[in-house]
Design an enzyme around this catalytic site. Structure first.
Site: not given
Length: 813
Positions: A207, A236, A317, A380-381, A447, A474, A523-524
């Protein structure tokens, strides 16, 4: 007078987790301390030096406030003085490297390092190899005569030296030479080893790119608290950070994006939506690590007994990779590296063989660079909507007899695992890799709470616990309105510290599959190193102690007391950190009589809170908080905390306006208002925090139109409205706000307005104050109107939809 040679055996006193029946002679004589050959004791030596040059030097002795807390610690009497005459003995080259690296840090503060040699039994600091100890275990004995260290491994000796670093005065960590310091290490006996073998920290560099030197800094602060797994998130949607020689476009294209970064710590527009890259627009923000950089960092970590686990995210991602090589996608372009949060068209296509060829080649180069046991593939996602209609994916599902896209993801993960295993590595994935069936040898990183990790452990798979509530650095760590506007949701220090890694729902055998835990820093919303350290510290200390110290030996109050010494070390380093757990949190409740009840609390126990109500800075001479109190008039409250008369917390500040509209009758002309008619939220003196879920916000669907009717004619001259901006959830600042006044409650005349089109079309998550001032006038009633954003503009996250307005109070003066 001649001083006879003496041994320095001193009585010891117990502290914390000590064995009260420990045999002191055994502790101090195995192996025996050497006979001091100098005819002067350190005390007499210092006394004689004081008669000459020592008058300008100050003896500083460190504390035993060690984090993570050792398994057994017994304090002794006195201290050992380390100086430029001190000698160090090691058994081999590995131990020599450990001692040399440690004393290089000491040289920065002292200007000199002790002499280090192999097998010198007359040395002051002696390493002894003891094969009977467990891996990573060490024993450390410090008394006035010297220091003895025992361990079976390089890791154990390394951890012992890091413990000595914490036993030194905090100025050991200063970047400036302490030429007038005499360095004292308190006498202590420590027997220590970790509770878990996986003690990790994850840094996301996709990020926001962080330099090679900054990554080394992260490895250093891991090493100081005995963490041993660095999870490096290298790819990502928003950046590809590792050179792959077979696919040069990954760094030529994938490592760079258009710069749409926040300019400060207020707006926080990553999740709210950012403008995407447009055709012809140049991507300038980013960076990557060459393979030589990677090798250098791997060697740097290895010297500190830290293994690096690289993560290459797939199949989701992955927009940075797809922008570089569109043929691995199911969707049609053009593709650009994401400027912010992305959830669509960012997934590899598992229906194409070219995708698996790409994956095998990329992972092959990555795994060749990291000589450790694990490869993390994310998982993920994963957005599967393109798979539902893609002909290649549908054909793959038919050929492989896959019931749905969840099983298609499992097919992808299992194929990738075979590639990983071929290289002699174990695959790790986030808990979504459980969907559709877990790959045979996969390790799960849990997570989304603990559920995935518990399920995997019951299936006989190894697990690393990292549930977001406890382990995500975060997330916010304090009061929404008193913290920098970084992160989202909450992960408080106390929750991190008290997290129980092995669930009671697991059997003893199942629990053995829980390797440990890890703190994750995405770290978005963190774009610079000061933000990294602020969100990392002090929660990293909590993760470190949770992973190292046995559950039975942990104590929250003791931990937070020892943490104060770590803050001093961070001050010496010049690092930014959060005192959130020690800060005074301000709670308020509006009363029907027009007053506000105030309560002050801290997350850490034993803090003294002092406050002022006149806007001045609080001190020990200010009002000490004892119980909740009330304010009757507009007040600026400032509060801070003290421990043993030393200020610990930051100053918490909040202004509470008690205004003319309190007690007015509210008439809602806007039909779609959640709960408004029952609660009169707009005038109840309850002010919303920077939190979408705070019930003090008034939710308005469409435009606002509300009347406030006063009991009598009232002089007014301003209106203040605070709106919540939370554009990821379609919450926008109004395009304009108007106020009308009426002396009879029927006929209204415009008093003023504020137009804020630019602010209303800005994406992000923060609070926006709008103030309308006008000439003082007498009114019986006012009407307030606000225009919502409808439709949400093109290019925004929820373009085309109607927005919501959230306001907390109509403040009228």
């Amino acid at each position: 007078m001649k001083i006879k040679s003496v041994y320095f055996f001193t009585p010891l006193k117990s502290k914390r987790l000590t064995t009260l029946t420990s045999n002191i002679n055994k502790n101090m004589s195995t192996p025996p301390f050497r006979k001091i050959k100098s005819t002067l004791t350190p005390y007499l030596l210092c006394f004689l030096l004081a008669l000459t040059s020592c008058d300008k030097k100050e003896l500083k002795i460190g504390e035993t406030a060690i984090i993570p807390l050792p398994a057994e610690l017994i304090e002794g009497d006195g201290h050992f003085i380390i100086n430029d005459k001190t000698t160090v003995s090691v058994n081999n080259k590995e131990q020599q490297a450990i001692a040399t690296n440690f004393f290089k840090k000491f040289e920065t503060a002292s200007g000199w390092i002790p002499e280090i040699s192999i097998n010198n039994e007359q040395a002051d600091i002696i390493f002894y190899t003891e094969k009977s100890l467990n891996p990573e275990a060490y024993e450390l004995v410090v008394n006035t005569g010297g220091i003895h260290i025992k361990s079976a491994s390089g890791a154990g000796f390394f951890y012992a030296m890091e413990t000595i670093g914490q036993l030194l005065p905090t100025t050991f960590y200063s970047k400036e030479k302490q030429t007038n310091t005499i360095w004292g290490i308190p006498a202590v006996t420590i027997k220590d080893e970790p509770a878990f073998k996986w003690r990790g920290y994850m840094l996301d560099v996709s990020r926001h790119f962080f330099t090679k030197e900054e990554v080394k800094d992260a490895i250093d602060f891991m090493a100081e608290v005995k963490l041993n797994r660095f999870h490096w998130h290298l790819s990502d949607d928003n950046g590809w950070r590792i050179e792959i020689k077979k696919y040069p476009k990954l760094t030529e294209i994938g490592a760079w994006r258009v710069n749409q970064n926040d300019k400060d710590e207020n707006t926080s527009n990553w999740w709210g939506g950012r403008p995407t890259q447009q055709p012809g627009e140049k991507a300038t923000y980013g960076g990557f690590y060459t393979q030589d950089d990677i090798k250098e960092i791997v060697a740097y970590a290895k010297a500190r007994y830290i293994e690096i686990i690289p993560e290459i995210d797939m199949p989701g991602h992955s927009l940075a990779a797809i922008a570089s090589y569109p043929e691995i996608s199911c969707s049609t372009g053009p593709f650009y590296v994401g400027t912010g949060g992305v959830v669509r068209n960012n997934t590899y296509c598992p229906g194409k063989e070219v995708t698996f060829e790409f994956v095998e080649n990329v992972l092959g180069e990555v795994m060749d660079l990291f000589p450790f046991d694990y490869m993390h593939i994310g998982g993920d996602e994963c957005n599967k909507e393109a798979w539902e209609v893609d002909p290649d994916c549908q054909l793959r599902m038919k050929e492989e007899n896959l019931a749905d896209t969840h099983e298609l993801q499992s097919y992808f993960v299992k194929r990738v695992e075979k590639t990983v295993n071929t290289h002699g590595k174990n695959m790790i994935g986030w808990d979504e890799i459980l969907e559709g069936g877990l790959a045979p040898n996969a390790t799960v990183m849990s997570w989304r709470g603990e559920k995935g990790g518990i399920a995997a452990a019951r299936q006989g798979h190894d697990v690393i616990m990292t549930p977001s509530r406890y382990c995500y650095f975060d997330l916010k760590q304090g009061d929404d309105d008193l913290e920098p506007n970084l992160g989202y949701a909450y992960s408080f220090l106390k929750d991190t510290y008290n997290y129980k890694i092995i669930s009671d729902s697991l059997t003893t055998e199942q629990g053995k599959h829980v390797l440990g835990l890890q703190g994750n820093l995405w770290t978005e919303s963190l774009r610079n190193w000061s933000q990294i350290t602020y969100m990392t510290f002090p929660r990293l200390y909590a993760v470190a102690e949770n992973g190292w110290t046995s559950q039975a030996d942990k104590n929250w109050d003791d931990f937070t007391n020892r943490l104060l010494n770590q803050f001093k070390r961070l001050d010496q380093k010049g690092e930014r950190y959060a005192t959130s757990a020690y800060n005074a949190r301000i709670y308020h409740t509006g009363q029907k009589n027009g007053s506000i009840e105030i309560a002050l609390k801290t997350e850490v126990n034993g803090m003294d809170i002092y406050y002022t109500l006149d806007g001045t800075e609080p001190s020990l001479t200010s009002i000490k908080y004892e119980n909740p109190f009330y304010i009757q008039n507009t007040t600026t409250l400032k509060a801070t905390t003290f421990y043993k008369e030393e200020q610990i917390g930051n100053i918490s500040e909040k202004t509470f306006p008690i205004h003319n509209a309190v007690g007015a009758k509210v008439v809602y002309n806007t039909p779609k208002i959640t709960g408004a008619k029952e609660t009169n939220k707009l005038i109840d003196l309850n002010f919303g925090k920077l939190n979408r879920g705070d019930r003090n916000w008034q939710n308005i669907r469409g435009n606002l139109d509300v009347d406030l009717i006063f009991e009598k004619l009232t002089d007014i001259q301003s209106l203040e409205v605070t709106s919540l901006r939370f554009t990821n959830s379609s919450v926008y600042v109004p395009e304009y706000i108007e106020i009308y006044g009426s002396k009879d409650g029927k006929t209204f005349t415009k008093l003023g307005e504020i137009k804020q089109l630019e602010a209303s079309h800005t994406q992000g998550r923060n609070k926006v104050k709008s103030t309308i001032e006008f000439e003082k006038t007498q009114v019986k009633a006012i009407k307030v109107k606000a225009k919502s954003v409808n439709p949400i503009p093109e290019g925004h996250r929820r373009a085309g939809n109607a927005s919501l307005i959230l306001i907390d109070e109509l403040i009228v003066f």
